[in-house]
Scaffold this motif. Structure first.
Motif, PDB file in Angstrom:
ATOM      1  N   ILE A 152       0.862  -1.191   0.000  1.00 41.73           N
ATOM      2  CA  ILE A 152       0.000   0.000   0.000  1.00 41.73           C
ATOM      3  C   ILE A 152       0.894   1.236   0.000  1.00 41.73           C
ATOM      4  CG2 ILE A 152      -1.661   1.340   1.350  1.00 41.73           C
ATOM      5  CD1 ILE A 152      -2.913  -1.168   2.270  1.00 41.73           C
ATOM      6  N   PRO A 153       0.989   1.946  -1.123  1.00 38.09           N
ATOM      7  CA  PRO A 153       1.798   3.159  -1.129  1.00 38.09           C
ATOM      8  C   PRO A 153       1.178   4.206  -0.204  1.00 38.09           C
ATOM      9  CG  PRO A 153       1.361   2.397  -3.363  1.00 38.09           C
ATOM     10  CD  PRO A 153       0.457   1.629  -2.449  1.00 38.09           C
ATOM     11  N   VAL A 154       1.952   4.627   0.770  1.00 40.92           N
ATOM     12  CA  VAL A 154       1.401   5.547   1.769  1.00 40.92           C
ATOM     13  C   VAL A 154       2.476   6.550   2.182  1.00 40.92           C
ATOM     14  CG1 VAL A 154       1.979   3.970   3.678  1.00 40.92           C
ATOM     15  CG2 VAL A 154       0.160   5.616   3.979  1.00 40.92           C
ATOM     16  N   ILE A 155       2.037   7.782   2.459  1.00 38.94           N
ATOM     17  CA  ILE A 155       2.926   8.724   3.142  1.00 38.94           C
ATOM     18  C   ILE A 155       2.167   9.281   4.351  1.00 38.94           C
ATOM     19  CG2 ILE A 155       4.350   9.421   1.171  1.00 38.94           C
ATOM     20  CD1 ILE A 155       2.639  12.006   1.027  1.00 38.94           C
ATOM     21  N   LEU A 156       2.942   9.683   5.337  1.00 39.40           N
ATOM     22  CA  LEU A 156       2.361  10.299   6.529  1.00 39.40           C
ATOM     23  C   LEU A 156       2.787  11.766   6.522  1.00 39.40           C
ATOM     24  CD1 LEU A 156       0.869   9.950   9.246  1.00 39.40           C
ATOM     25  CD2 LEU A 156       3.083   9.366  10.262  1.00 39.40           C
ATOM     26  N   VAL A 157       1.809  12.663   6.631  1.00 37.89           N
ATOM     27  CA  VAL A 157       2.129  14.091   6.625  1.00 37.89           C
ATOM     28  C   VAL A 157       1.724  14.698   7.967  1.00 37.89           C
ATOM     29  CG1 VAL A 157       1.666  16.323   5.551  1.00 37.89           C
ATOM     30  CG2 VAL A 157       1.846  14.288   4.127  1.00 37.89           C
ATOM     31  N   GLY A 158       2.708  15.284   8.640  1.00 40.51           N
ATOM     32  CA  GLY A 158       2.442  16.082   9.839  1.00 40.51           C
ATOM     33  C   GLY A 158       2.324  17.520   9.384  1.00 40.51           C
ATOM     34  N   ASN A 159       1.088  18.002   9.276  1.00 38.36           N
ATOM     35  CA  ASN A 159       0.867  19.352   8.738  1.00 38.36           C
ATOM     36  C   ASN A 159       0.923  20.405   9.858  1.00 38.36           C
ATOM     37  OD1 ASN A 159       0.284  21.207   6.659  1.00 38.36           O
ATOM     38  ND2 ASN A 159      -1.883  21.197   7.199  1.00 38.36           N
ATOM     39  N   PRO A 170       5.998  15.270  18.516  1.00 38.49           N
ATOM     40  CA  PRO A 170       7.396  15.427  18.106  1.00 38.49           C
ATOM     41  C   PRO A 170       7.650  14.752  16.757  1.00 38.49           C
ATOM     42  CG  PRO A 170       7.229  14.435  20.301  1.00 38.49           C
ATOM     43  CD  PRO A 170       5.853  14.459  19.732  1.00 38.49           C
ATOM     44  N   ALA A 171       8.608  15.294  16.023  1.00 34.85           N
ATOM     45  CA  ALA A 171       8.892  14.774  14.683  1.00 34.85           C
ATOM     46  C   ALA A 171       9.276  13.297  14.726  1.00 34.85           C
ATOM     47  CB  ALA A 171      10.003  15.594  14.035  1.00 34.85           C
ATOM     48  N   ASP A 172      10.013  12.892  15.781  1.00 32.51           N
ATOM     49  CA  ASP A 172      10.446  11.486  15.782  1.00 32.51           C
ATOM     50  C   ASP A 172       9.260  10.524  15.952  1.00 32.51           C
ATOM     51  OD1 ASP A 172      10.087  12.240  18.369  1.00 32.51           O
ATOM     52  OD2 ASP A 172      11.841  11.181  19.165  1.00 32.51           O
ATOM     53  N   GLU A 173       8.183  10.994  16.601  1.00 31.55           N
ATOM     54  CA  GLU A 173       6.977  10.134  16.688  1.00 31.55           C
ATOM     55  C   GLU A 173       6.364   9.944  15.304  1.00 31.55           C
ATOM     56  OE1 GLU A 173       3.869  10.697  19.563  1.00 31.55           O
ATOM     57  OE2 GLU A 173       5.310  11.368  21.081  1.00 31.55           O
ATOM     58  N   GLY A 174       6.385  11.004  14.521  1.00 25.71           N
ATOM     59  CA  GLY A 174       5.881  10.911  13.153  1.00 25.71           C
ATOM     60  C   GLY A 174       6.712   9.940  12.338  1.00 25.71           C
ATOM     61  N   GLU A 175       8.023  10.055  12.502  1.00 25.38           N
ATOM     62  CA  GLU A 175       8.919   9.170  11.732  1.00 25.38           C
ATOM     63  C   GLU A 175       8.722   7.709  12.128  1.00 25.38           C
ATOM     64  OE1 GLU A 175      12.736  10.922  12.420  1.00 25.38           O
ATOM     65  OE2 GLU A 175      12.174  12.642  11.164  1.00 25.38           O
ATOM     66  N   THR A 176       8.617   7.472  13.421  1.00 24.65           N
ATOM     67  CA  THR A 176       8.448   6.094  13.895  1.00 24.65           C
ATOM     68  C   THR A 176       7.135   5.508  13.377  1.00 24.65           C
ATOM     69  OG1 THR A 176       9.640   6.717  15.868  1.00 24.65           O
ATOM     70  CG2 THR A 176       8.410   4.659  15.974  1.00 24.65           C
ATOM     71  N   LEU A 177       6.092   6.314  13.470  1.00 22.25           N
ATOM     72  CA  LEU A 177       4.786   5.816  13.014  1.00 22.25           C
ATOM     73  C   LEU A 177       4.817   5.522  11.513  1.00 22.25           C
ATOM     74  CD1 LEU A 177       1.829   5.158  13.438  1.00 22.25           C
ATOM     75  CD2 LEU A 177       1.300   7.605  13.281  1.00 22.25           C
ATOM     76  N   ALA A 178       5.390   6.455  10.747  1.00 21.70           N
ATOM     77  CA  ALA A 178       5.446   6.253   9.290  1.00 21.70           C
ATOM     78  C   ALA A 178       6.207   4.970   8.962  1.00 21.70           C
ATOM     79  CB  ALA A 178       6.110   7.454   8.612  1.00 21.70           C
ATOM     80  N   PHE A 186       6.611  13.111   6.291  1.00 16.91           N
ATOM     81  CA  PHE A 186       6.930  14.468   5.844  1.00 16.91           C
ATOM     82  C   PHE A 186       6.290  15.446   6.813  1.00 16.91           C
ATOM     83  CE2 PHE A 186       6.973  11.841   2.089  1.00 16.91           C
ATOM     84  CZ  PHE A 186       8.074  12.287   1.384  1.00 16.91           C
ATOM     85  N   GLU A 187       7.077  16.405   7.293  1.00 19.69           N
ATOM     86  CA  GLU A 187       6.444  17.524   7.996  1.00 19.69           C
ATOM     87  C   GLU A 187       6.261  18.622   6.984  1.00 19.69           C
ATOM     88  OE1 GLU A 187       7.911  18.782  11.832  1.00 19.69           O
ATOM     89  OE2 GLU A 187       7.072  16.941  12.682  1.00 19.69           O
TER      90      GLU A 187
END
Ligand SMILES: Nc1nc2c(ncn2[C@@H]2O[C@H](COP(=O)(O)OP(=O)(O)OP(=O)(O)O)[C@@H](O)[C@H]2O)c(=O)[nH]1
Length: 255
Positions: A152-159, A170-178, A186-187
């Motif tokens: 499943i092609p997916v990206i996670l965006v923290g807007n 925090p950015a690292d939570e976004g990275e870990t989840l992605a 991507f932020e």
């Protein structure tokens, strides 16, 4: 990778940039589609995270301050990706919400149809809203239930990365989840920066093309054809532009 818009009859240059044109999608038939080369993306997330703002920013390079809660517009344009012409379709969606047990999702049927229809997924949360972040994992599982097999092609965006002082994620939570979803984080700030938004969408387009093996998304579904979601589209966007412009003129004249 290079992405350029392809001017087509009846298109509107809403950004002042010759490269970014919105192409209304006719209901039937899909006249503007490049045969066998269609990239279908759906943008999903909790309310108020900036789903519409991100799409409009990507397609027009503009940020319009206020949007009505959307009912699911579909945007389309022809683009050239790595030298090949493709039809890019981006589906905006109404928000999803966590159920009280925080594991299930309130998700309209219309969203399920969009998830089924799409080839690639932009999962959006706001870095200023931890609840919106918490919807992402159940949302991804929901996508997985609809597409149980395959990549499943997916990206996670923290807007809303411009609102650093209000940051709750925090950015690292976004990275870990992605990473746990098999995607890239991507932020971005739809408000302040076109480049970040552009890079994120482009990355997903490339992932979709890779996943489809250069062919069309219908292949993945064994030829099953599901009607695409309804598309209010350009008229709606034009109306929103006019609304914003007229309110700006009004506030300028009342000063
Ligand atoms: N500061 C800031 N505000 C943003 C950003 N992106 C969107 N907004 C604002 O956030 C609000 C919600 O934006 P929308 O694009 O309507 O969000 P949405 O996720 O489509 O909202 P729903 O349709 O209600 O689910 C609007 O007031 C936007 O102006 C951003 O990057 N930074």
């Amino acid at each position: 990778m290079r992405l350029t818009g392809d001017p087509a009859p009846g298109t509107m240059n809403s950004s002042g940039s010759g490269n970014f044109l919105l192409v209304p999608i006719p209901e039937y038939p899909l006249l503007d589609c490049v045969p066998n080369k269609t990239v279908k993306i759906v943008v999903l997330g909790a309310n108020n995270v900036g789903k519409t703002a991100l799409i409009v920013r990507f397609l027009t390079k503009r940020f319009i301050g206020d949007y009505e809660a959307n009912t699911g517009a579909l945007y389309s344009r022809k683009v050239t990706l790595d030298g090949e012409e493709v039809s890019l379709q981006i589906q905006d969606t109404p928000c999803v919400a966590l159920q009280d047990d925080a594991e299930g999702l309130y998700c309209q049927e219309q969203i399920n149809r969009s998830i089924y229809w799409a080839d690639g997924y932009v999962l959006v949360f706001s870095i200023t809203d931890h609840n919106s972040y918490r919807t992402i994992q159940p949302l991804y599982q929901h996508v997985r239930r609809i597409h149980p097999s395959g990549n499943i092609p997916v990206i996670l965006v923290g807007n809303k990365s411009d609102l650093l002082r209000a940051r709750q994620v925090p950015a690292d939570e976004g990275e870990t989840l992605a990473a746990s979803l098999g995607g890239v984080y991507f932020e971005a700030s739809a408000r302040e920066n076109h480049e970040g938004v552009h890079t994120a969408f482009l990355h997903l387009c490339q992932e979709v093309i890779r996943a489809l093996g250069g062919g069309n998304g219908e292949k993945r579904r064994g030829g099953l054809h599901l009607a695409r979601p309804k598309s209010p589209n350009m008229q709606e966007l034009k109306r929103r532009f006019r609304q914003v412009l007229s309110s700006k003129v009004k506030s300028a004249t009342t000063l």
